[in-house]
Scaffold this active site. Structure first.
Site, PDB file in Angstrom:
ATOM      1  N   GLU A  67      -4.193  -0.373  -6.054  1.00 23.07           N
ATOM      2  CA  GLU A  67      -4.248  -0.159  -4.609  1.00 23.07           C
ATOM      3  C   GLU A  67      -3.747  -1.382  -3.859  1.00 23.07           C
ATOM      4  O   GLU A  67      -3.501  -2.432  -4.443  1.00 23.07           O
ATOM      5  CB  GLU A  67      -5.682   0.160  -4.167  1.00 23.07           C
ATOM      6  CG  GLU A  67      -5.938   1.626  -3.881  1.00 23.07           C
ATOM      7  CD  GLU A  67      -5.146   2.157  -2.690  1.00 23.07           C
ATOM      8  OE1 GLU A  67      -4.502   1.371  -1.983  1.00 23.07           O
ATOM      9  OE2 GLU A  67      -5.169   3.376  -2.469  1.00 23.07           O
ATOM     10  N   GLU A 111      -2.734  10.196  -0.703  1.00 21.93           N
ATOM     11  CA  GLU A 111      -3.927   9.350  -0.723  1.00 21.93           C
ATOM     12  C   GLU A 111      -4.310   8.880   0.668  1.00 21.93           C
ATOM     13  O   GLU A 111      -5.501   8.789   0.996  1.00 21.93           O
ATOM     14  CB  GLU A 111      -3.681   8.145  -1.639  1.00 21.93           C
ATOM     15  CG  GLU A 111      -4.912   7.294  -1.935  1.00 21.93           C
ATOM     16  CD  GLU A 111      -5.154   6.181  -0.919  1.00 21.93           C
ATOM     17  OE1 GLU A 111      -6.212   5.539  -0.996  1.00 21.93           O
ATOM     18  OE2 GLU A 111      -4.284   5.953  -0.057  1.00 21.93           O
ATOM     19  N   GLU A 112      -3.311   8.551   1.485  1.00 22.39           N
ATOM     20  CA  GLU A 112      -3.589   7.995   2.804  1.00 22.39           C
ATOM     21  C   GLU A 112      -4.263   8.998   3.737  1.00 22.39           C
ATOM     22  O   GLU A 112      -4.851   8.609   4.740  1.00 22.39           O
ATOM     23  CB  GLU A 112      -2.295   7.491   3.446  1.00 22.39           C
ATOM     24  CG  GLU A 112      -1.642   6.323   2.721  1.00 22.39           C
ATOM     25  CD  GLU A 112      -2.457   5.040   2.797  1.00 22.39           C
ATOM     26  OE1 GLU A 112      -3.529   5.041   3.444  1.00 22.39           O
ATOM     27  OE2 GLU A 112      -2.035   4.039   2.199  1.00 22.39           O
ATOM     28  N   ASP A 161       0.837  -1.199   0.000  1.00 26.42           N
ATOM     29  CA  ASP A 161       0.000   0.000   0.000  1.00 26.42           C
ATOM     30  C   ASP A 161       0.870   1.247   0.000  1.00 26.42           C
ATOM     31  O   ASP A 161       1.130   1.822   1.055  1.00 26.42           O
ATOM     32  CB  ASP A 161      -0.923  -0.008   1.217  1.00 26.42           C
ATOM     33  CG  ASP A 161      -1.922   1.129   1.213  1.00 26.42           C
ATOM     34  OD1 ASP A 161      -2.210   1.663   0.126  1.00 26.42           O
ATOM     35  OD2 ASP A 161      -2.401   1.489   2.297  1.00 26.42           O
ATOM     36  N   HIS A 189      -1.225  -1.494   6.946  1.00 18.70           N
ATOM     37  CA  HIS A 189      -0.965  -0.253   7.692  1.00 18.70           C
ATOM     38  C   HIS A 189      -0.144  -0.485   8.955  1.00 18.70           C
ATOM     39  O   HIS A 189      -0.236   0.289   9.908  1.00 18.70           O
ATOM     40  CB  HIS A 189      -2.275   0.459   8.051  1.00 18.70           C
ATOM     41  CG  HIS A 189      -2.854   1.227   6.902  1.00 18.70           C
ATOM     42  ND1 HIS A 189      -3.985   2.028   7.032  1.00 18.70           N
ATOM     43  CD2 HIS A 189      -2.473   1.336   5.602  1.00 18.70           C
ATOM     44  CE1 HIS A 189      -4.258   2.590   5.865  1.00 18.70           C
ATOM     45  NE2 HIS A 189      -3.355   2.180   4.979  1.00 18.70           N
TER      46      HIS A 189
END
EC number: 3.4.-.-
Length: 898
Positions: A209, A183-184, A151, A284
């Site tokens: 993605e 984007e995050e 990611d 994440h």
């Protein structure tokens, strides 16, 4: 027993042949689905792509966490820019633009954003410049707690390869690449791209993605049928996609967002999301790193291969442009083919089968009944019998009707028992070990499958105590169950058609296929009955000898297996009729079998196709949802889904359950006990599947008070926090979390050594006389992200030096917003912002965010230190892992009133 008899027995509807075929088919399907769910090997022919170079690029991009608000982000930006400039050098139709001019403002339901972009754009002019081009998008920023290998490092590395490929193989249409930043922090880079003129050159897009830690990338969702056609096996060697994920996004079941929504809502483009979805527990977190990626280089190749195939179609095929085709229905078969058609076509198909199917079957059944009646008249020779009411009364008194009733009712009883037991097992999971699916979803699925088989088999093999007239002969049981199952799927298909048409839901395609194949199986059974030679008492294939009526009614009292002749009467034939009342095969004690061959055709039609689709859907659904439990998703969704898939996988076997060997049930019982015991007793987390918790420190700069907060599942949060030295002996303040439903947040005051460094914030707020307007002047320190929280809603804002107005399609809602986020492309920015408010008073907080910490910034110069997060990385149990709670790992704030 001769060879012919053995051959006949081998293809008859008997226990051993039926069990062998059923076990073989189910094993073949399950094994094939599991094998094809794994990543394929990388080929020697890489079709113009360079996997070695891509993997090297990935290691550079994902060397460390690099969120937008970090100095490491600038390092990644410069690396990508240099790679692209080198790749396009010498090609006059390839253009690279370092976009440090696109700024914009936009709003969502809860907040507004001002953002300054640092996207890297590439345009490769196509041979036909007059036609609309295609956009290819990925983001190069990561979250603060992860290096971002999947990611979205793999997406960026893939786009670098596509740029090199299309520079050397100039496409027919223009290709635009948006390697975006931010984007995050909620899709800011895609919004910034809409401010650039190149965003007007494309009418379709592919967004890459990563919502997991690798594996096979999935066609997450698509706007219409046309772009999905680009994923067909003609273009993509190993297509993988299912409309279920698209429906889940559209219904809000998936609580996530990608740049897809910006391109669709902001520009009205058609396109698709291609994303990783397995292993969300490492998403994440520090495990989203190159060395921990599921599949490693094979995972990277899977995305490269798919992206190259799709991009080739988008840049050359007319089929994916122009006619959108409406909402799509799509699913892959063993990763080898992608079936795609418009939802409207499926609705039409459903309506046809809902109307025509029952009529056709009713006609076939009527013809069969008429044919049987005519044969009875022929065999009866015209002699009178009891009247209809007399025969009915005799049947009622002898309870003969019970056997016929049970033959048709056992399917519904089995279904009710199966559903009831599945509910009980679900409740057991929810109360005993609700998070075990997090790490052992396949064990959970196995327990549901074995229970579904047991309940279906046992009920279908309960005999009727009054069944002395052949009403439960196996062929009749099978045909009755097939018709009941057809009627059940007809009801489901009717509901699915109504829902699908109203809500544009395509995930019911399994019901369309299931009802169609059951129609075919029922029709074949009825046609076989018409073609076979029947007797008064049953099918000739069951071994009964024909009798005329007078003889038939003189049989009472005969014992099974005894050969005898009837006493002569006035209707007795001149030639005697020796009768042996035995099972088929001619020997006493042999099992009753069905017609030769027809059962196999019905099995092949009604079972494998449905089980294949259900099995693939079950694996996809579990992989996508099993580890969302740490995000607060309800566990009943996971276990309910596993239960539903298990029932759907076993139900096609119901018509054949009367001829399945009991030893299979013994095996299923052992599997049920073992899998359920394991799932209820084992600890649900491991280093391979760690529980995700969410970290943030908040600093009240007015009172000089720091609080460390960790959010997680309430059943295990305190156990994880207890391993942290700073929390030992400290009073914990634990409350339900409003931002993450289903989770709990615990906070405590850390010792001074664990307070963050370089947390400073200066601001001034003033009020414009005579106007409901306030001006904020905010000075950042070693950050480029600040925000303002308002206790009263504001209806307009303007950043000095920024663009005027708000992006079309993302305007401030009428009720206003209570949060304004400010993102600068430069460090230590001083913001000047004007806001309009409804009332006279305005209160709230001004805050800034920090995301850099020592171990995550190796090799990059930064002054920020977050020792509390370092403590979490060091002392958190191996079965848990930390992620970010919000954009900043640390948020420092001061209150204001004006």
């Amino acid at each position: 027993m001769g060879i012919v008899d053995y051959l006949v027995a081998a293809v008859s509807f008997r226990t051993l042949p039926t069990t062998f075929v059923a076990v073989l088919v189910y094993l073949a399907i399950f094994i094939s689905v599991l094998i094809t769910d794994e990543l394929p090997a990388t080929p020697k022919d890489q079709r113009g792509l360079n996997l070695t170079q891509a993997y090297s690029d990935l290691r550079q991009i994902a060397a460390r966490p690099h969120p937008y608000n970090s100095h490491a982000n600038d390092v990644v930006h410069d690396f990508i820019l240099t790679r692209l400039q080198d790749a396009t050098a010498g090609y006059d139709y390839a253009h690279v633009f370092d976009d440090k001019v696109s700024n914009g403002s936009w709003s969502s339901r809860n907040n507004s954003v001002y953002f300054e972009g640092t996207n890297i754009l590439v345009k490769v002019d196509g041979h036909d410049a007059d036609k609309s081009g295609a956009l290819f998008s990925a983001h190069y920023d990561s979250v603060s707690t992860a290096p971002g290998a999947t990611d979205d490092g793999m997406g960026v590395a893939t786009l670098l390869q596509l740029v090199e490929y299309y520079v050397k193989h100039r496409p027919q249409r223009t290709a635009v690449f948006n390697i975006n930043n931010g984007e995050e922090d909620w899709l800011n880079g895609a919004h910034a791209f809409l401010e650039h003129p190149w965003s007007n050159l494309t009418d379709t897009f592919l967004n890459l993605e990563g919502a997991s830690s690798g594996g096979r990338p999935l066609l997450f969702r698509a706007t219409a049928t046309a772009p999905v056609r680009a994923f067909r096996e003609k273009y993509v060697t190993h297509p993988h996609g299912n409309v279920l994920s698209s429906d889940a996004f559209a219904r809000g079941v998936v609580r996530s967002g990608t740049d897809y929504s910006v391109y669709v809502d902001g520009r009205g483009m058609d396109g698709a999301d291609l994303a990783f979805y397995k292993g969300r527990s490492r998403y994440h977190t520090r495990y989203d790193a190159v060395q921990y990626t599921d599949g490693g280089v094979r995972s990277l190749w899977a995305m490269m291969e798919a992206a190259q195939g799709v991009s080739g179609a988008l840049l050359s095929s007319e089929a994916v442009h122009g006619d959108k085709g409406g909402a799509p229905v799509y699913f892959d078969l063993f990763g080898q083919a992608l079936i795609v058609f418009p939802l409207s076509a499926m609705i039409t198909f459903n309506i046809v089968f809902l109307v025509v199917g029952p009529i056709m079957l009713a006609l076939l059944v009527t013809f069969d009944i008429v044919a049987r009646h005519r044969r009875q008249e022929m065999i009866g020779g015209g002699y009178e019998e009891q009247g209809f009411f007399a025969r009915a009364w005799t049947s009622f008194k002898s309870f003969r009707w019970v056997g016929g009733f049970w033959k048709h009712a056992k399917f519904w009883v089995a279904l009710a028992v199966t559903v009831g037991l599945q509910v009980l097992l679900c409740v057991g999971y929810l109360y005993i070990n609700p998070l075990i699916a997090y790490s052992s979803s396949h064990i959970v699925l196995l327990s549901f499958l074995s229970l579904a088989y047991l309940s279906t088999y046992l009920v279908h093999n309960i005999p009727s105590p009054t069944d002395t007239y052949g009403s439960h002969l196996p062929e009749q049981q099978k045909q009755a169950a097939l018709f009941q199952l057809y009627f059940f799927t007809w009801i489901l298909l009717l509901a699915a058609t109504v829902v699908g048409a109203k809500l544009s839901v395509g995930s019911f395609y399994i019901l369309s296929l299931w009802n169609a194949v059951l129609f075919a199986a029922c029709a074949i059974g009825s046609i076989a009955g018409l073609l076979s030679s029947h007797t008064v008492e049953g099918d000739a294939s069951y071994g009964s000898r024909r009798r005329i009526r007078g003889v038939r009614y003189d049989r009472e009292g005969e014992e099974e297996g005894v050969e005898s002749e009837t006493a002569p009467t006035e209707v007795t034939p001149l030639i005697a009729q020796p009768i042996t009342v035995v099972a088929p095969g001619g020997k006493e004690g042999e099992e009753v079998s069905g017609a030769i061959g027809w059962w196999f055709v019905q099995f092949v039609l009604s079972v494998p196709a449905v089980v294949i689709l259900v099995s693939q859907l079950a694996l996809l659904m579990l992989a996508a949802t099993e580890q969302t439990l740490a995000d607060g998703s309800p566990a009943v969704t996971v276990y309910g889904g596993a239960s539903l898939m298990s029932v759907l996988a076993i139900l096609p076997l119901a018509p054949f359950a009367c001829k399945l060997h009991r030893r299979v049930a013994y095996v299923a019982l052992v599997v049920l006990i073992a899998s359920t015991a394991y799932a209820w007793l084992v600890f649900p987390f491991s280093e391979r599947a760690p529980l995700k918790v969410f970290f943030q420190q908040q600093v009240d700069l007015d009172a000089n008070i720091t609080e460390t907060r960790i959010t997680g599942h309430p059943a295990y949060l305190r156990q994880a926090i207890a391993a942290l030295p700073s929390a030992g002996g400290a009073p914990l303040n634990c409350t339900a979390d409003d931002a993450k439903a289903g989770l709990q947040t615990c906070g405590w005051t850390p010792p001074p050594a664990l307070e963050p460094s370089v947390i400073a914030l200066d601001f001034n707020v003033s009020r414009s006389e005579g106007q409901n307007q306030a001006r904020f002047e905010i000075a950042e320190t070693d950050t480029r992200a600040c925000r303002v929280y308002f206790d009263q809603a504001v209806t307009r804002f303007q950043v000095h030096g920024g663009t005027e107005g708000v992006q079309k399609g993302f305007e401030i809602p009428e009720e206003g917003v209570r949060e304004l986020r400010l993102w600068s492309r430069t460090w230590d920015r001083t913001w000047v912002v004007d806001v309009d408010r409804e009332g006279s008073a305005l209160t709230g907080r001004v805050a800034c965010e920090w995301s850099e910490y020592a171990s995550g910034s190796l090799g990059v110069e930064t002054r920020t230190r977050i020792p509390a997060y370092e403590e979490v990385l060091t002392f958190l149990p191996s079965w848990a892992v930390a992620s970010k709670f919000a954009d900043g790992l640390v948020e420092g704030y001061k209150a204001f009133a004006v």
